[in-house]
Design an enzyme around this catalytic site. Sequence first.
Site, PDB file in Angstrom:
ATOM      1  N   ASP A 150       0.526  -1.140  -0.039  1.00 30.62           N
ATOM      2  CA  ASP A 150      -0.052  -0.025  -0.177  1.00 30.62           C
ATOM      3  C   ASP A 150       0.808   1.180   0.151  1.00 30.62           C
ATOM      4  O   ASP A 150       2.038   1.364   0.613  1.00 30.62           O
ATOM      5  CB  ASP A 150      -0.737  -0.081   1.158  1.00 30.62           C
ATOM      6  CG  ASP A 150      -2.237   0.810   1.004  1.00 30.62           C
ATOM      7  OD1 ASP A 150      -2.341   1.496  -0.188  1.00 30.62           O
ATOM      8  OD2 ASP A 150      -2.981   0.877   2.146  1.00 30.62           O
ATOM      9  N   ARG A 189     -11.336   1.914  -9.392  1.00 27.70           N
ATOM     10  CA  ARG A 189     -10.200   3.244  -9.732  1.00 27.70           C
ATOM     11  C   ARG A 189     -10.459   3.755 -11.238  1.00 27.70           C
ATOM     12  O   ARG A 189     -11.129   3.033 -11.969  1.00 27.70           O
ATOM     13  CB  ARG A 189      -8.966   2.789  -9.473  1.00 27.70           C
ATOM     14  CG  ARG A 189      -8.417   1.912  -8.080  1.00 27.70           C
ATOM     15  CD  ARG A 189      -6.993   1.763  -8.018  1.00 27.70           C
ATOM     16  NE  ARG A 189      -7.045   1.280  -6.487  1.00 27.70           N
ATOM     17  CZ  ARG A 189      -5.780   1.756  -5.841  1.00 27.70           C
ATOM     18  NH1 ARG A 189      -4.929   2.315  -6.550  1.00 27.70           N
ATOM     19  NH2 ARG A 189      -5.769   1.569  -4.497  1.00 27.70           N
ATOM     20  N   HIS A 192       3.295   3.004  -9.100  1.00 22.99           N
ATOM     21  CA  HIS A 192       3.099   1.584  -9.121  1.00 22.99           C
ATOM     22  C   HIS A 192       4.195   0.981  -9.832  1.00 22.99           C
ATOM     23  O   HIS A 192       5.009   0.037  -9.667  1.00 22.99           O
ATOM     24  CB  HIS A 192       1.950   1.448 -10.162  1.00 22.99           C
ATOM     25  CG  HIS A 192       0.593   1.849  -9.570  1.00 22.99           C
ATOM     26  ND1 HIS A 192       0.211   1.365  -8.160  1.00 22.99           N
ATOM     27  CD2 HIS A 192      -0.500   2.632  -9.776  1.00 22.99           C
ATOM     28  CE1 HIS A 192      -1.030   2.007  -7.819  1.00 22.99           C
ATOM     29  NE2 HIS A 192      -1.350   2.656  -8.784  1.00 22.99           N
ATOM     30  N   ARG A 203       2.061  -5.007   5.920  1.00 24.63           N
ATOM     31  CA  ARG A 203       1.202  -3.928   5.173  1.00 24.63           C
ATOM     32  C   ARG A 203       1.917  -2.677   5.749  1.00 24.63           C
ATOM     33  O   ARG A 203       2.221  -2.080   6.551  1.00 24.63           O
ATOM     34  CB  ARG A 203      -0.224  -3.781   5.592  1.00 24.63           C
ATOM     35  CG  ARG A 203      -0.959  -2.978   4.959  1.00 24.63           C
ATOM     36  CD  ARG A 203      -2.418  -2.921   5.134  1.00 24.63           C
ATOM     37  NE  ARG A 203      -2.927  -1.885   4.423  1.00 24.63           N
ATOM     38  CZ  ARG A 203      -4.606  -2.076   3.899  1.00 24.63           C
ATOM     39  NH1 ARG A 203      -5.312  -3.061   4.366  1.00 24.63           N
ATOM     40  NH2 ARG A 203      -4.835  -1.359   2.767  1.00 24.63           N
ATOM     41  N   ARG A 238      -5.699  -2.780   8.141  1.00 23.93           N
ATOM     42  CA  ARG A 238      -6.788  -3.319   7.580  1.00 23.93           C
ATOM     43  C   ARG A 238      -6.239  -4.454   7.017  1.00 23.93           C
ATOM     44  O   ARG A 238      -5.283  -4.842   6.600  1.00 23.93           O
ATOM     45  CB  ARG A 238      -7.563  -2.495   6.546  1.00 23.93           C
ATOM     46  CG  ARG A 238      -8.519  -1.486   7.352  1.00 23.93           C
ATOM     47  CD  ARG A 238      -9.378  -0.918   5.897  1.00 23.93           C
ATOM     48  NE  ARG A 238      -8.542  -0.153   4.850  1.00 23.93           N
ATOM     49  CZ  ARG A 238      -8.022   1.265   5.173  1.00 23.93           C
ATOM     50  NH1 ARG A 238      -8.534   1.947   6.131  1.00 23.93           N
ATOM     51  NH2 ARG A 238      -7.456   1.754   4.320  1.00 23.93           N
ATOM     52  N   GLU A 289       1.041 -13.644  12.076  1.00 19.02           N
ATOM     53  CA  GLU A 289       1.242 -12.221  12.744  1.00 19.02           C
ATOM     54  C   GLU A 289       1.052 -11.012  11.888  1.00 19.02           C
ATOM     55  O   GLU A 289       1.906 -10.966  10.537  1.00 19.02           O
ATOM     56  CB  GLU A 289       2.803 -12.407  13.282  1.00 19.02           C
ATOM     57  CG  GLU A 289       2.970 -13.436  14.028  1.00 19.02           C
ATOM     58  CD  GLU A 289       2.319 -13.136  15.690  1.00 19.02           C
ATOM     59  OE1 GLU A 289       2.380 -11.817  16.264  1.00 19.02           O
ATOM     60  OE2 GLU A 289       2.092 -13.969  16.172  1.00 19.02           O
ATOM     61  N   THR A 297     -10.413  -7.367  -5.933  1.00 16.58           N
ATOM     62  CA  THR A 297     -11.727  -7.178  -6.750  1.00 16.58           C
ATOM     63  C   THR A 297     -12.275  -6.049  -6.800  1.00 16.58           C
ATOM     64  O   THR A 297     -12.869  -5.346  -7.482  1.00 16.58           O
ATOM     65  CB  THR A 297     -12.747  -8.114  -6.316  1.00 16.58           C
ATOM     66  OG1 THR A 297     -12.743  -8.238  -4.795  1.00 16.58           O
ATOM     67  CG2 THR A 297     -12.398  -9.504  -6.650  1.00 16.58           C
ATOM     68  N   GLU A 298     -11.856  -5.101  -5.583  1.00 14.33           N
ATOM     69  CA  GLU A 298     -12.473  -3.528  -5.493  1.00 14.33           C
ATOM     70  C   GLU A 298     -11.727  -2.726  -6.272  1.00 14.33           C
ATOM     71  O   GLU A 298     -12.116  -1.534  -6.704  1.00 14.33           O
ATOM     72  CB  GLU A 298     -12.489  -3.408  -4.180  1.00 14.33           C
ATOM     73  CG  GLU A 298     -13.337  -4.087  -3.070  1.00 14.33           C
ATOM     74  CD  GLU A 298     -12.952  -5.553  -2.825  1.00 14.33           C
ATOM     75  OE1 GLU A 298     -11.620  -5.892  -2.680  1.00 14.33           O
ATOM     76  OE2 GLU A 298     -13.882  -6.222  -2.621  1.00 14.33           O
ATOM     77  N   ASN A 299     -10.413  -2.886  -6.840  1.00 13.66           N
ATOM     78  CA  ASN A 299      -9.680  -2.221  -7.417  1.00 13.66           C
ATOM     79  C   ASN A 299     -10.111  -1.818  -8.831  1.00 13.66           C
ATOM     80  O   ASN A 299      -9.742  -0.694  -9.439  1.00 13.66           O
ATOM     81  CB  ASN A 299      -8.169  -2.634  -7.618  1.00 13.66           C
ATOM     82  CG  ASN A 299      -7.194  -2.478  -6.222  1.00 13.66           C
ATOM     83  OD1 ASN A 299      -6.337  -3.242  -6.054  1.00 13.66           O
ATOM     84  ND2 ASN A 299      -7.753  -1.414  -5.456  1.00 13.66           N
TER      85      ASN A 299
HETATM   86  C1  FPP Z   1      -1.852   0.113  -3.592  1.00 17.10           C
HETATM   87  O1  FPP Z   1      -1.243   1.329  -3.437  1.00 17.10           O
HETATM   88  C2  FPP Z   1      -1.229  -0.431  -4.838  1.00 17.10           C
HETATM   89  C3  FPP Z   1      -1.699  -1.261  -5.729  1.00 17.10           C
HETATM   90  C4  FPP Z   1      -3.067  -1.314  -5.864  1.00 17.10           C
HETATM   91  C5  FPP Z   1      -1.025  -1.673  -7.089  1.00 17.10           C
HETATM   92  C6  FPP Z   1       0.194  -2.683  -6.658  1.00 17.10           C
HETATM   93  C7  FPP Z   1       0.874  -3.337  -7.780  1.00 17.10           C
HETATM   94  C8  FPP Z   1       2.329  -3.224  -7.751  1.00 17.10           C
HETATM   95  C9  FPP Z   1       3.120  -2.797  -6.734  1.00 17.10           C
HETATM   96  C10 FPP Z   1       2.792  -3.958  -9.113  1.00 17.10           C
HETATM   97  C11 FPP Z   1       3.046  -5.480  -8.938  1.00 17.10           C
HETATM   98  C12 FPP Z   1       3.562  -5.966 -10.240  1.00 17.10           C
HETATM   99  C13 FPP Z   1       3.522  -7.236 -10.438  1.00 17.10           C
HETATM  100  C14 FPP Z   1       3.736  -7.977 -11.743  1.00 17.10           C
HETATM  101  C15 FPP Z   1       3.146  -8.317  -9.428  1.00 17.10           C
HETATM  102  P1  FPP Z   1      -2.265   2.587  -3.526  1.00 17.10           P
HETATM  103  O2  FPP Z   1      -2.330   2.895  -5.384  1.00 17.10           O
HETATM  104  O3  FPP Z   1      -3.434   2.437  -3.132  1.00 17.10           O
HETATM  105  O4  FPP Z   1      -1.651   3.721  -2.757  1.00 17.10           O
HETATM  106  P2  FPP Z   1      -2.133   5.110  -2.241  1.00 17.10           P
HETATM  107  O5  FPP Z   1      -3.013   4.166  -1.067  1.00 17.10           O
HETATM  108  O6  FPP Z   1      -1.270   5.626  -1.758  1.00 17.10           O
HETATM  109  O7  FPP Z   1      -3.117   5.534  -3.114  1.00 17.10           O
END
Ligand code: FPP
Length: 246
Positions: free
Chosen positions: A26, A77, A43, A194, A200, A213, A72-74
């Site tokens: 996160d 965005r 990202h 996390r 959460r 843990e 599934t909630e993403n």
């Molecule tokens: C949450 O941060 C992150 C994600 C929803 C995407 C995570 C994906 C990657 C790091 C890429 C992984 C790649 C592979 C190939 C497995 P956020 O966008 O919710 O951050 P915020 O809470 O600060 O907005």
Amino acid sequence: MPTILQELPSDLDQDRLPRHVAVIMDGNGRWAKRKGLPRIMGHRQGVDALKGLLRCCNDWGIQALTAYAFSTENWGRPHEEVDFLMTLFERVLVRELQEMMKENVRIQFVGNLADLPRSLQEQIERSMQETKNNRGIQFTVATNYGGRQEILHAARAIATQVQQGHLQPDEIDEALFSRHLYTANVCDPDLLIRTSGEMRLSNFLLWQMAYAELYITDALWPDFDRVQFHQALSAYQQRDRRFGKV
Ligand code: FPP
């Protein structure tokens, strides 16, 4: 140049490492915002953090790593961000396959994969096929994943077996249920990390996390490095895991 294997820091006990580490990555968006960059740059940087963690787990002898890449909630965005993430997953898979082979990584994807773009599904299939005989770390990527949906999926499969007369209701126990989850081939996570301070579970591995843990750090995901992971493992090794006993 050959990759140099990094040794386990001497203050960590090799025999008490978690076998399976799960991560909720996160804070990518906030990381980018703080730097005045578009969210997608967070990202992109997040991929490097994940690669670093995977290599570190592999070097230090941790058997399994599971990362929550897309829930599934993403889908809720903005379109451009979802599209970017799907393309990013695909590109990373193509780009990193050789490296994963070299480092003996076995990759699998869990979640409702049928709803992902066709070309991504093909790369997922290819990477799982090509790495399936590797004997290094088991790397699981949860994509279009929801813990409740996974439990429902298992419950439906078990109900069908009962309906067809292959199974009696009293034969359904925890072990049988676990075998119907997407993660049937890995032990339950011992440690959940996390980042970005949120307290959460966000629908991640709800069944499997029963005795994990929890380690929450304020670090944003793109900043999560070997030093941060070392701190998480030190904290884990100071915990007294009782599994409900005294
Ligand atoms: C949450 O941060 C992150 C994600 C929803 C995407 C995570 C994906 C990657 C790091 C890429 C992984 C790649 C592979 C190939 C497995 P956020 O966008 O919710 O951050 P915020 O809470 O600060 O907005």
